[in-house]
Write an enzyme that holds these catalytic residues in place. Structure first.
Site, mmCIF file in Angstrom:
data_model
loop_
_atom_site.group_PDB
_atom_site.id
_atom_site.type_symbol
_atom_site.label_atom_id
_atom_site.label_comp_id
_atom_site.label_asym_id
_atom_site.label_seq_id
_atom_site.Cartn_x
_atom_site.Cartn_y
_atom_site.Cartn_z
ATOM 1 C CB CYS A 2 -0.860 0.054 1.258
ATOM 2 S SG CYS A 2 -1.899 -1.385 1.506
ATOM 3 N NE ARG A 27 4.139 1.516 -1.515
ATOM 4 C CZ ARG A 27 5.134 0.647 -1.351
ATOM 5 N NH1 ARG A 27 6.141 0.659 -2.198
ATOM 6 N NH2 ARG A 27 5.126 -0.193 -0.357
ATOM 7 C CD1 TRP A 74 -2.101 -5.574 -3.073
ATOM 8 C CD2 TRP A 74 -3.039 -4.465 -4.755
ATOM 9 N NE1 TRP A 74 -2.248 -6.442 -4.130
ATOM 10 C CE2 TRP A 74 -2.820 -5.794 -5.171
ATOM 11 C CE3 TRP A 74 -3.640 -3.573 -5.660
ATOM 12 C CZ2 TRP A 74 -3.171 -6.250 -6.442
ATOM 13 C CZ3 TRP A 74 -3.978 -4.048 -6.917
ATOM 14 C CH2 TRP A 74 -3.742 -5.362 -7.307
ATOM 15 C CG ASN A 100 2.751 -0.932 3.036
ATOM 16 O OD1 ASN A 100 2.113 -1.879 2.591
ATOM 17 N ND2 ASN A 100 3.964 -0.628 2.612
ATOM 18 N N GLY A 101 1.409 -3.216 5.264
ATOM 19 C CA GLY A 101 2.025 -4.441 5.798
ATOM 20 C C GLY A 101 0.958 -5.387 6.316
ATOM 21 C CD GLU A 481 6.194 -17.605 -16.725
ATOM 22 O OE1 GLU A 481 5.285 -18.157 -17.369
ATOM 23 O OE2 GLU A 481 6.185 -16.404 -16.429
ATOM 24 C CE LYS A 485 6.683 -13.525 -18.422
ATOM 25 N NZ LYS A 485 5.738 -14.187 -17.586
ATOM 26 C CD GLU A 488 4.592 -12.440 -21.395
ATOM 27 O OE1 GLU A 488 3.425 -12.034 -21.509
ATOM 28 O OE2 GLU A 488 5.009 -13.006 -20.373
ATOM 29 C CG HIS A 504 9.316 -38.936 -28.656
ATOM 30 N ND1 HIS A 504 9.476 -40.257 -29.009
ATOM 31 C CD2 HIS A 504 9.614 -38.862 -27.334
ATOM 32 C CE1 HIS A 504 9.834 -40.961 -27.946
ATOM 33 N NE2 HIS A 504 9.930 -40.129 -26.908
ATOM 34 C CE LYS A 603 -0.040 -7.485 -14.672
ATOM 35 N NZ LYS A 603 1.112 -8.370 -14.850
HETATM 36 C C1 F6R Z 1 2.143 -13.571 -19.045
HETATM 37 C C2 F6R Z 1 0.879 -13.126 -18.515
HETATM 38 C C3 F6R Z 1 -0.359 -13.811 -18.968
HETATM 39 C C4 F6R Z 1 -1.265 -14.069 -17.758
HETATM 40 C C5 F6R Z 1 -2.626 -14.621 -18.204
HETATM 41 C C6 F6R Z 1 -3.502 -14.959 -17.005
HETATM 42 O O1 F6R Z 1 3.202 -12.832 -18.538
HETATM 43 O O2 F6R Z 1 0.843 -12.225 -17.714
HETATM 44 O O3 F6R Z 1 -0.085 -15.008 -19.616
HETATM 45 O O4 F6R Z 1 -0.615 -14.962 -16.908
HETATM 46 O O5 F6R Z 1 -3.280 -13.687 -19.007
HETATM 47 O O6 F6R Z 1 -3.702 -13.837 -16.219
HETATM 48 P P1 F6R Z 1 -4.253 -13.964 -14.742
HETATM 49 O O7 F6R Z 1 -3.199 -14.585 -13.927
HETATM 50 O O8 F6R Z 1 -4.544 -12.542 -14.326
HETATM 51 O O9 F6R Z 1 -5.477 -14.800 -14.821
#
Ligand code: F6R
Length: 608
Positions: A2, A27, A74, A100-101, A481, A485, A488, A504, A603
Site C-alpha cells: 500500500c 503501490r 492494496w 502498510n504491511g 514460463e 517470457k 511476449e 520424438h 494485463k
Molecule cells: C504472461 C501473462 C499472462 C497471464 C494470463 C492470465 O506474462 O501475464 O499469460 O498470466 O493472461 O492472467 P491472470 O493470472 O490474471 O489470470
C-alpha cells in the site's frame, strides 16, 4: 503493498496528500483515504476505488488543515470497500492510522480489544493499532506507537496522527518501506520517494524497528527502547519518473527485483510455531479437505505454468490425482466433476474471463473451489469457497513476474496444507519443506545478483531467432514460463518443451544457431536431463544451463551456465525461473523493446 504519505508544515495538506497518493498509486489502488487534523479534531475521508474517486469526494471540502496522512490501499485483510479503506480510527475518533504491511497477530489483539469494550468498524488488521493507541491516551503519541510496535508482529509501516498533538505525525517501520522527506519548516513521511519529490530532494532513511516523530521544525528518530538514533540522510538524484520505478528503468525489472519481498510477504504468518503450514484464511474444514478424491487446477498463461508446478507438488505430497487445464479449453471437454472434486483456479488478476468461466462451470457441478489470486475481492475470490492470496502487491508490467513466483509459493503452501490435513505426509517432512521455503526469499535475492552476468550473456544472442527452453519434472513448467517470457516481451520464437520429448520430433529443428536453455536444477531426473542436453549439444545448438550452485557435471555440458542456490526439487522452480525472467528482459532491452507494454497484450484479459 500500500502507499502511505504524511505531511506537517504550513501548506494546506489536502491537495498535497492527493498529489502524493497519485504518485504512490502504483503501490495499490483499490481504495484511498486521508486524515486531516482540523482544529481539535481529525477529519477522515475515505473512498473505495482509485485516487480520482477520493479527490471527487473531497471536492468542495472547506478544511484548511496543514497536518495529515493519506493512504492508497492494496487489500490484504478485508474487502476493498470504503469501510476498510485507511486511515482507520479508534472509538473516540481522536486517533487515525495508515498502515502498510500485515500484522500477523491482529486477530488475538482484536479479540483482546473487543473483550475490553472496543468497537471495530472494519475487517482490517490495521484498526487494532488505532484502538491500542486509544488505550494509551495519557502517553505521548510517540510512546504509544512505540508500545504498539513492541506488541505487533509482522510487517508494518505506520503513520499516525492524534488530535491532541496536532503538529505531529508519528511513523514506525518494520519490514515495510517508510522514508522521511526533509523540508524547510515542513517534513514528509512516505512509503516511497515520489510522494514528496516535488517538494524536497533531501531524505532520511529509516531502519527497521524505528519510530519517527515528524514535526514542522524537525524529525526525531528513536529505537524501540526510546534511544535517539541519527538516521542516514541523502540527496535524491532521480527524476520523478525514475523515482516511481524505484530507480529501475522499467516496472518489469523493478518487479523482478521485488520478488524476494513479495515471496516473504506471501509466506508471512503462514507457518505455525510447530513448523507446519497454517492457512487461517483458507476457511475450509478438515472434513472437506479429507473428502476430495481428485483435483483440477485451472488457469491461463503464466498462471497455468504455476498450475503445472502445482500438479507435481500436490500429487507428490497428497497422493491425490491432479489434472491441470488451460481455462479456455476446460469447459469444452466435458470434464468429470463431482462433489468430491477440488478445483483450484489460479489467476493473478482474479478477473481473467476464461478462468472465471471455467471455474464457474466446475463450481456449478458441486465441486469445492479454491481461488489463488493476488487481488482481494476480485471476481474469482468472490465466487470461490475459499481464497489463498498471493501478496505480491500490484504488478504494473504486463509480463507476470512477481505474481508468478508468489503463485508458485502459494501453491506449495496449499499442497503442504492439504498433505497435513489428509495425513499424507509426516510432520517432519512438512517441517523440512517449511524450513526450505523460508529460505526462498534470500535465495531469490541471490539469484538476482546475476542480472549483469545474464545481460552480458544474452547480448550475444540478440539476433538469434530460435530458442528452446527445456526441463523435466518440476523444471518443465519453469522452461514453459521462460519461453513464454521471451515470446511476449522480446518477440522471439521460443518453445518450452519437456526435454525427454524432444527426440520424438522437435529435435529435427536443432541446428547451429539455435539456443537451448535447459533448467537442470536439483531433481531426481537431473541425470536424464543432462543426457537430453547432450543430445542438443551434439546437434551444434548453443547450450545454456540453469544449474544448482557447484554442479560441475552440468557445467561440463553447457556453453553458458547460470547458478542458483540449492533447493528441494519441488521448491526449486521459484529460484530457477528468476534467471529466465532476466534473460527475456535483457534480450528485449537489447532489441530496444518496451518491456512494460509488449505489443498486442493486455494485463487482464476479459474477453473469451
Ligand atoms: C504472461 C501473462 C499472462 C497471464 C494470463 C492470465 O506474462 O501475464 O499469460 O498470466 O493472461 O492472467 P491472470 O493470472 O490474471 O489470470
Amino acid at each position: 503493498m500500500c502507499g502511505i504519505v504524511g505531511y506537517v508544515g504550513p501548506r494546506p495538506v489536502q491537495s498535497l496528500l492527493i498529489s502524493g497518493l497519485r504518485r504512490l498509486e502504483y503501490r495499490g489502488y483499490d481504495s484511498a483515504g486521508v486524515a486531516i487534523v482540523e482544529g481539535s479534531g481529525i477529519d477522515v475521508i475515505r473512498k473505495a476505488g482509485r485516487i480520482a474517486e477520493l479527490e471527487a469526494e473531497l471536492a468542495g471540502r472547506s478544511g484548511q488543515g496543514t497536518t495529515g496522512i493519506g493512504h492508497t490501499r492494496w487489500a490484504t485483510h478485508g474487502a476493498p470497500n470504503t469501510i476498510n479503506a485507511h486511515p482507520h480510527r479508534d472509538c473516540s475518533q481522536n486517533v487515525a492510522v495508515a498502515h502498510n504491511g500485515i500484522i500477523e497477530n491482529w486477530s488475538n489483539l482484536k479479540a483482546e480489544l473487543i473483550e475490553s469494550g472496543h468497537v471495530f468498524q472494519s475487517d482490517t488488521d490495521t484498526e487494532v493499532v488505532a484502538h491500542l493507541i486509544e488505550d494509551m491516551a495519557d502517553l505521548p503519541l510517540e510512546e504509544s506507537v512505540r508500545a504498539v510496535m513492541r506488541r505487533a508482529e509482522g510487517a508494518l509501516a505506520l503513520a499516525v496522527v492524534r488530535s491532541d498533538e496536532p503538529d505531529l505525525i508519528v511513523g514506525a517501520r518494520r519490514g515495510s518501506p517508510l522514508v522521511v522527506g526533509l523540508g524547510d519548516g515542513e517534513n514528509f513521511l512516505a512509503s516511497d520517494i515520489p510522494a514528496f519529490l516535488e517538494y524536497t530532494r533531501r531524505m532520511a532513511v529509516l531502519d527497521d524497528d524505528r519510530i519517527v516523530a515528524v514535526r514542522p521544525e524537525g524529525v526525531t528518530v528513536t529505537d524501540l527502547d526510546g534511544a535517539v538514533v541519527e538516521p542516514a540522510t541523502r540527496e535524491i538524484e532521480w527524476d520523478l519518473e525514475s523515482a516511481e520505478k524505484g530507480g529501475f528503468p522499467d516496472f518489469m525489472l523493478k518487479e523482478i527485483f521485488e520478488q524476494p519481498g513479495a515471496i516473504r510477504d506471501t509466506l508471512r504468518g503462514r507457518f505455525d510455531s510447530d513448523g507446519l503450514v497454517r492457512l487461517r484464511e483458507l476457511d475450509l474444514d478438515l472434513e472437506t479437505a479429507r473428502s476430495f478424491n481428485k483435483v483440477f487446477v485451472i488457469a491461463c498463461g503464466t498462471s497455468y505454468h504455476a498450475a503445472m508446478m502445482a500438479k507435481y507438488a500436490i500429487e507428490r505430497w497428497t497422493r491425490l490425482p491432479v489434472e491441470i487445464d488451460i481455462a479456455s479449453e476446460f469447459r469444452y471437454r466435458d470434464p468429470v466433476l463431482d462433489d468430491k472434486t477440488l478445483v483450484i483456479g489460479i489467476s493473478q488478476s482474479g478477473e481473467t474471463l476464461d478462468t472465471l468461466a471455467a471455474v464457474r462451470y466446475a463450481h456449478a457441478q458441486g465441486t469445492t473451489l479454491i481461488a489463488v489470486t493476488n487481488v482481494v475481492d476480485s471476481a474469482l475470490s468472490r465466487e470461490s469457497d475459499a481464497v489463498l492470496y498471493t501478496r505480491a502487491g500490484p504488478e504494473i508490467g504486463v509480463a507476470a513476474t512477481k505474481t508468478f513466483t508468489t503463485q508458485l509459493v502459494a501453491m506449495q503452501l496449499l499442497a503442504l496444507w492439504l498433505a497435513h490435513a489428509r495425513g499424507s505426509l509426516d510432520d517432519a517432512v512438512i517441517q523440512n519443506a517449511v524450513t526450505a521455503m523460508s529460505l526462498l526469499p534470500d535465495q531469490v535475492e541471490q539469484a538476482l545478483t546475476q542480472s549483469d552476468q545474464i545481460r552480458e550473456m544474452s547480448e550475444q544472442w540478440a539476433d538469434r531467432r530460435d530458442f528452446f527452453f527445456l526441463g523435466r519434472s518440476a523444471a518443465f513448467p519453469v522452461a514453459m514460463e521462460g519461453a513464454l517470457k521471451l515470446k511476449e516481451i522480446a518477440y522471439v520464437r521460443a518453445e518450452g518443451y519437456p526435454a525427454g520429448e524432444m527426440k520424438h520430433g522437435p529435435i529435427a529443428l536443432i541446428e547451429e544457431g539455435v539456443v537451448v536453455v535447459g533448467v537442470a536444477t536439483n531433481s531426481h531426473v537431473k541425470g536424464k536431463m543432462l543426457s537430453n542436453m547432450e543430445e542438443m549439444r551434439a546437434r551444434a545448438a548453443t547450450i545454456v544451463l540453469v544449474l544448482t550452485e557447484g554442479d560441475a557435471e552440468g557445467e561440463a555440458v553447457a556453453d553458458e551456465v547460470i547458478f542458483v542456490p540449492w533447493a528441494p526439487e519441488l521448491l526449486s522452480p521459484v529460484t530457477a525461473v528468476v534467471p529466465l525472467q532476466l534473460l527475456a528482459y535483457w534480450l528485449a532491452k537489447k532489441r530496444g523493446l518496451d518491456v512494460d507494454k509488449p505489443r498486442n497484450l493486455a494485463k487482464t484479459v476479459t474477453v473469451e
